[in-house]
Scaffold this active site. Structure first.
Site, PDB file in Angstrom:
ATOM      1  N   GLY A  17       0.839  -1.198   0.000  1.00 40.89           N
ATOM      2  CA  GLY A  17       0.000   0.000   0.000  1.00 40.89           C
ATOM      3  C   GLY A  17       0.865   1.236   0.000  1.00 40.89           C
ATOM      4  O   GLY A  17       2.062   1.191   0.268  1.00 40.89           O
ATOM      5  N   GLY A  19       0.731   5.698   0.874  1.00 44.27           N
ATOM      6  CA  GLY A  19       0.011   6.789   1.502  1.00 44.27           C
ATOM      7  C   GLY A  19       0.719   8.096   1.282  1.00 44.27           C
ATOM      8  O   GLY A  19       1.595   8.226   0.420  1.00 44.27           O
ATOM      9  N   GLY A  20       0.358   9.089   2.093  1.00 42.72           N
ATOM     10  CA  GLY A  20       0.854  10.432   1.874  1.00 42.72           C
ATOM     11  C   GLY A  20       2.305  10.634   2.252  1.00 42.72           C
ATOM     12  O   GLY A  20       2.953  11.536   1.733  1.00 42.72           O
ATOM     13  N   VAL A  24       4.333   0.951   1.948  1.00 39.69           N
ATOM     14  CA  VAL A  24       4.520  -0.342   2.605  1.00 39.69           C
ATOM     15  C   VAL A  24       4.750  -1.397   1.535  1.00 39.69           C
ATOM     16  O   VAL A  24       3.980  -1.514   0.580  1.00 39.69           O
ATOM     17  CB  VAL A  24       3.307  -0.724   3.471  1.00 39.69           C
ATOM     18  CG1 VAL A  24       3.479  -2.128   4.025  1.00 39.69           C
ATOM     19  CG2 VAL A  24       3.148   0.256   4.620  1.00 39.69           C
ATOM     20  N   LYS A  39       7.633  -0.740   6.163  1.00 43.81           N
ATOM     21  CA  LYS A  39       7.137   0.609   5.917  1.00 43.81           C
ATOM     22  C   LYS A  39       8.338   1.516   5.698  1.00 43.81           C
ATOM     23  O   LYS A  39       9.264   1.548   6.505  1.00 43.81           O
ATOM     24  CB  LYS A  39       6.310   1.109   7.086  1.00 43.81           C
ATOM     25  CG  LYS A  39       5.884   2.564   6.967  1.00 43.81           C
ATOM     26  CD  LYS A  39       4.900   2.954   8.038  1.00 43.81           C
ATOM     27  CE  LYS A  39       3.608   2.200   7.835  1.00 43.81           C
ATOM     28  NZ  LYS A  39       2.579   2.688   8.778  1.00 43.81           N
ATOM     29  N   ARG A 131      -2.389   9.862  17.238  1.00 45.47           N
ATOM     30  CA  ARG A 131      -2.813  10.962  16.377  1.00 45.47           C
ATOM     31  C   ARG A 131      -3.461  10.542  15.067  1.00 45.47           C
ATOM     32  O   ARG A 131      -3.854  11.416  14.283  1.00 45.47           O
ATOM     33  CB  ARG A 131      -1.648  11.913  16.064  1.00 45.47           C
ATOM     34  CG  ARG A 131      -1.053  12.599  17.274  1.00 45.47           C
ATOM     35  CD  ARG A 131      -0.115  13.690  16.824  1.00 45.47           C
ATOM     36  NE  ARG A 131       0.563  14.336  17.932  1.00 45.47           N
ATOM     37  CZ  ARG A 131       1.383  15.363  17.797  1.00 45.47           C
ATOM     38  NH1 ARG A 131       1.633  15.835  16.603  1.00 45.47           N
ATOM     39  NH2 ARG A 131       1.959  15.889  18.849  1.00 45.47           N
ATOM     40  N   ASP A 150       0.922   1.944  13.142  1.00 49.24           N
ATOM     41  CA  ASP A 150       1.323   3.340  12.917  1.00 49.24           C
ATOM     42  C   ASP A 150       1.475   4.148  14.186  1.00 49.24           C
ATOM     43  O   ASP A 150       1.271   5.358  14.193  1.00 49.24           O
ATOM     44  CB  ASP A 150       0.341   4.042  11.971  1.00 49.24           C
ATOM     45  CG  ASP A 150       0.777   3.874  10.527  1.00 49.24           C
ATOM     46  OD1 ASP A 150       1.774   3.175  10.286  1.00 49.24           O
ATOM     47  OD2 ASP A 150       0.127   4.431   9.638  1.00 49.24           O
TER      48      ASP A 150
END
Length: 517
Positions: A17, A19-20, A24, A39, A131, A150
Site C-alpha cells: 500500500g 500513503g501520503g 509499505v 514501511k 494521532r 502506525d
C-alpha cells in the site's frame, strides 16, 4: 510510489500500500525465513525527522509484546537515506475493508474497542500519542486479534511539519482541525469515531444525502453534527459512550483511553457478555513503585522502558487530572466517567512531570487529490493495508491472571458475565418526555406539547389511540401541535415522544384524552 529500497537480508516481493508520507512493501526475509511488511518513509526526510523516527521505533519495540500493539522487528535507514520499519505481514481483509461492506457486529466492535483502548493507554503511558486512529490502522492478525499500527509515526510527521499529509479528517477531533493537539483525549475521540464507523458502516460524519467534501465534514465535526446511528441491535448505552467520547468539548470526554475501555466493558456486561480484559503496560517512571490492583477486568503491568532523549525532550501527552480510580478503574468501585477528574493535581501518564504541550499554529484545513478509502475524502491515509503484527522475541512478557479466580466480594475481581456493572453508563442526552396540553370544544380539538430542553432538529413521535381513531400507527412530525376532528361521544388519546437527532428518544408523554361533543 517510489522504488523499494535495497535492504540487506530482505528481498522485495510486491507493493502492499501507499500513503501520503510512506509506502509499505512486502519483503521476504532471509533469516529467519518469513514474509514481512516494511514501511518506508518517503525520501527527503531531514536528520531531525529520522532521529525522531528511530527514537519512536525504539520505544514501541520495547512495548511491542502488548497483544494489540504493532511489534517492530527491525528499524533502520536504507542506503538511499529512507527510514524504514520491519513488521510482520498478514494479508487482508481487515476492518477497513469489512465495515464499508457490512457494519460489524456489536460484540466484535466492543471487543475491538477494549483491546485497542488498552493499546492506546499503553502508548500514552510511554509518552507517545497516536494521532491517527482510524479503521485503516486497525489490522487483524492470523488469529483474528485486532492490532493497532502506525504508533508514533503521526507525532514524527507532526514534529517535522509534514502533518498536513497525514491528517485523516473523518476521524479527527475538532481541536486537531485548527492546530496540533497533545491531549490524550484527542486519541480517545478518534478511537470512539473509529468504533462508531464500524457500527454505522461509514465515517461518523459522512452522510448519504449530503456533500462529504472536506469542508462539509469539517463543519459537521466542529459542530458535533454526528450522523445518527439507527441499528436496533446497538444498545443506547453504547451509542452514548461513543457520543460522549466524541464530544466537541474536550472536557466532556473520558479522561483516558483506560476509562473509555472501562465504559465499553460495562456495555459488554449489560449485554451479558464476558468483558474483554483491559491489558495495559505502564511504562511511566513511577509505575514500578505503584500498586496495581489487577482484577478480572483489568491487568496493569508495570514495565521498565528506556525512553530515548528525542522522545523524552519533546512535548509529551497532556493528561487531565487523575486519581487512583482513573489510573486503575474499578479497584474502588468509583464511576470513572468522563466528568470524573479526580484530584486537582495533574499527572502525566507519560511520567514526564511538568511537561505541557503547547499547541502549534499549523492549520488543518488542507486540500489534496480525492481518493477513496486510503486517501479518505481528500486526505492521504496512513499506511496500514496488510501490515499486521505479532509478538517480538525478547520483548517484555505478560503474566495474565486467571479471570475466574479470586474473591468476588467488594468488587476486587471486577464483574463477570451476568452481573450488573459497578459503574453503569448514564444516558448523556435522553430528553425528558414532553408535556401535552389540550384546547378546543365540540368536535374540534388541538393537542400542543412543550419540551423542557428543546433542540434544533428535534422531531416527534405521535401515537393516537381510542375509539375515535381509525389508524393507530405512529406518526413522525416536526410540528409541536396537532389539530383533530373528533366525532361526537368518541374518545381520542394522544402520547408524544421526542426524537433527538444523534441522541435518544424520550419516554412517551402522559396520555391526554378528549371526547367529541
Amino acid at each position: 510510489m517510489q522504488q523499494p529500497p535495497q535492504i540487506p537480508g530482505f528481498h522485495f516481493v510486491d507493493l502492499v500500500g501507499e500513503g501520503g508520507f510512506a509506502d509499505v512493501f512486502r519483503y521476504q526475509q532471509e533469516l529467519p525465513t518469513r514474509q514481512v511488511a516494511i514501511k518506508v518513509l518517503r525520501s527527503g526526510s531531514d536528520a531531525a525527522s529520522i532521529e525522531l523516527f528511530r527514537a519512536e521505533a525504539n520505544v514501541m519495540a520495547q512495548l511491542s509484546n502488548h497483544p494489540s500493539i504493532v511489534p517492530i522487528y527491525q528499524a533502520g535507514v536504507s542506503s538511499d537515506g529512507r527510514a524504514f520499519l520491519v513488521m510482520e505481514y498478514c494479508p487482508p481483509p481487515h476492518v477497513a475493508q469489512r465495515y464499508r461492506t457490512q457494519p460489524l457486529a456489536v460484540a466484535e466492535v466492543l471487543d475491538i474497542g477494549v483491546k485497542i483502548a488498552s493499546a492506546v493507554e499503553t502508548a500514552h503511558r510511554a509518552g507517545i500519542l497516536h494521532r491517527d486512529i482510524k479503521p485503516h490502522n486497525i489490522l487483524t492478525s492470523t488469529f483474528g486479534v485486532p492490532l493497532l499500527t502506525d504508533f508514533g509515526i503521526a507525532s514524527v510527521v507532526g514534529e517535522t511539519g509534514a502533518g498536513a499529509q497525514g491528517l485523516s479528517i473523518p476521524w479527527s477531533p475538532p481541536e486537531s482541525l485548527a492546530a496540533d493537539s497533545h491531549d490524550v483525549r484527542s486519541d480517545v475521540y478518534s478511537l470512539a469515531a473509529t468504533l462508531y464507523s464500524l457500527l454505522i458502516g461509514h465515517p461518523p460524519f459522512e452522510r448519504r444525502d449530503a456533500s462529504n467534501d472536506n469542508a462539509s465534514l469539517m463543519t459537521r465535526i466542529e459542530r458535533g453534527q454526528l450522523t445518527p446511528l439507527r441499528r436496533p441491535d446497538v444498545p443506547a448505552s453504547l451509542v452514548d459512550v461513543l457520543r460522549r467520547a466524541m464530544s466537541v468539548e474536550v472536557e466532556r470526554r473520558p479522561v483516558s483511553a483506560m476509562v473509555l475501555g472501562r465504559q465499553l466493558q460495562d456495555v459488554q456486561i449489560e449485554l451479558r457478555q464476558s468483558p474483554t480484559r483491559l491489558e495495559v503496560m505502564d511504562a511511566s517512571p513511577s509505575a514500578l513503585g505503584e500498586e496495581h490492583p489487577n482484577d478480572a477486568r483489568t491487568l496493569v503491568r508495570p514495565v521498565s522502558v528506556i525512553i530515548p532523549a528525542a522522545v523524552h525532550d519533546r512535548p509529551g501527552p497532556l493528561q487531565p487530572g487523575l486519581d487512583e480510580d482513573t489510573r486503575n478503574p474499578g479497584h474502588s468501585g468509583h464511576s470513572g466517567h468522563s466528568g470524573h477528574s479526580g484530584h486537582s493535581g495533574h499527572a502525566s501518564l507519560s511520567g514526564h512531570s511538568g511537561r505541557r504541550a503547547a499547541t502549534g499554529g499549523r492549520s488543518a484545513r488542507r486540500s489534496g487529490p480525492q481518493r477513496s478509502e486510503e486517501r479518505q475524502l481528500g486526505v492521504p491515509a496512513r499506511i496500514g493495508i496488510g501490515v499486521v503484527v505479532a509478538a517480538v522475541a525478547g520483548a517484555i512478557g505478560f503474566a495474565l491472571l486467571d479471570g475466574s479466580s479470586g474473591d468476588q466480594d467488594g468488587g476486587k475481581d471486577g464483574t463477570l458475565r451476568g452481573e450488573d456493572p459497578p459503574n453503569p453508563v448514564e444516558l448523556l442526552d435522553r430528553p425528558p418526555a414532553p408535556v401535552v396540553s389540550k384546547s378546543g370544544k365540540g368536535a374540534r380539538w388541538t393537542f400542543t406539547w412543550a419540551q423542557e430542553t428543546p433542540r434544533p432538529g428535534d422531531r416527534f413521535k405521535v401515537l393516537l389511540s381510542g375509539d375515535g381513531v381509525q389508524q393507530s400507527a405512529p406518526e413522525y412530525i416536526e410540528a409541536t401541535s396537532k389539530t383533530l376532528t373528533v366525532e361526537r361521544d368518541a374518545t381520542v388519546c394522544i402520547e408524544v415522544a421526542v426524537i433527538r437527532e444523534g441522541g435518544e428518544t424520550s419516554a412517551l408523554s402522559q396520555r391526554t384524552c378528549v371526547t367529541g361533543g
